[in-house]
Design an enzyme around this catalytic site. Structure first.
Site: not given
Length: 225
Positions: A44, A132, A152
């Site tokens: 973030n 992730k 993305h």
């Protein structure tokens, strides 16, 4: 047959993105603890801010053992520029502490001896470490074909029809992890992020200038002749 076509589409996408942006540099791999901390800091926020926070840690401490022993307040001050400093400081402290508790020292080299699935499972048991983050460690530290999916990649994959519009990040990790052949994982990860930042943006995507426009099913949704 559908799976074969999907994998062929991935190969075509990677080839076109390589032509557009060049083949990704295979950067020297950092140690797995370093990559783990870097990835936590990257959540973030921008690469610039997370890089500054990581650089502060490297300048302030001699090793990760010192970071693990530092107070949360000290870590907050050090990584403040990275955003969400309180949450990330606590997370780093918890993660490093659990590694020491389970392994007796701050090392993750043993993951290399495990299979990718087992190594991923071990990492995701750490506090706040998701797919992730775990896959970033496996890909960038050990060169394993573990595909991390960020926002993305999720967005671009949906627009390209590789994922359904409602697919979650967890579903994307599962689906793309099977769909993307091992030899394409590194380039797919790096190039899809680059494409999402520079061309296939969340707002105002540059569809007319997109190297993937001829194979993208979303092109007609954004461009009206």
């Amino acid at each position: 047959m559908v799976e074969v076509r999907a994998k062929e589409a991935v190969g075509r996408i990677v080839d076109l993105l390589r032509e557009e942006y060049g083949p990704p540099d295979r950067q020297t791999r950092d140690g797995p603890v370093s990559v783990l901390v870097q990835t936590i800091l990257s959540q973030n926020t921008s690469d610039v801010n997370s890089g500054a926070a990581f650089g502060c840690l490297l300048a302030a401490f001699n090793n990760w053992e010192e970071v693990a022993e530092a107070s949360v307040d000290t870590l907050i001050t050090c990584i403040r520029r990275g955003g969400l400093a309180k949450i990330k400081a606590q997370r780093i402290k918890q993660v490093l502490g659990q590694i020491v508790q389970e392994r007796g020292r701050l090392e993750l080299g043993f993951l290399r001896q495990l299979g990718p699935a087992e190594a991923e499972a071990w990492l995701t048991r750490l506090p706040g470490v998701g797919l992730k983050t775990a896959r970033c460690v496996l890909l960038f530290s050990f060169g394993l074909p573990a595909l991390p999916v960020d926002t993305h990649i999720l967005r671009v994959s949906k627009r390209l029809g590789l994922l359904s519009p409602g697919a979650s990040l967890e579903e994307a990790h599962r689906i793309l992890g099977v769909m993307v052949p091992p030899e394409y994982v590194y380039d797919f990860h790096v190039l899809m992020i680059e494409h999402g930042r520079r061309t296939c943006r969340a707002r105002n995507p540059n569809c007319r200038g997109c190297v993937l426009r001829e194979i993208c099913p979303s092109y007609s949704l954004f461009v009206r002749d």
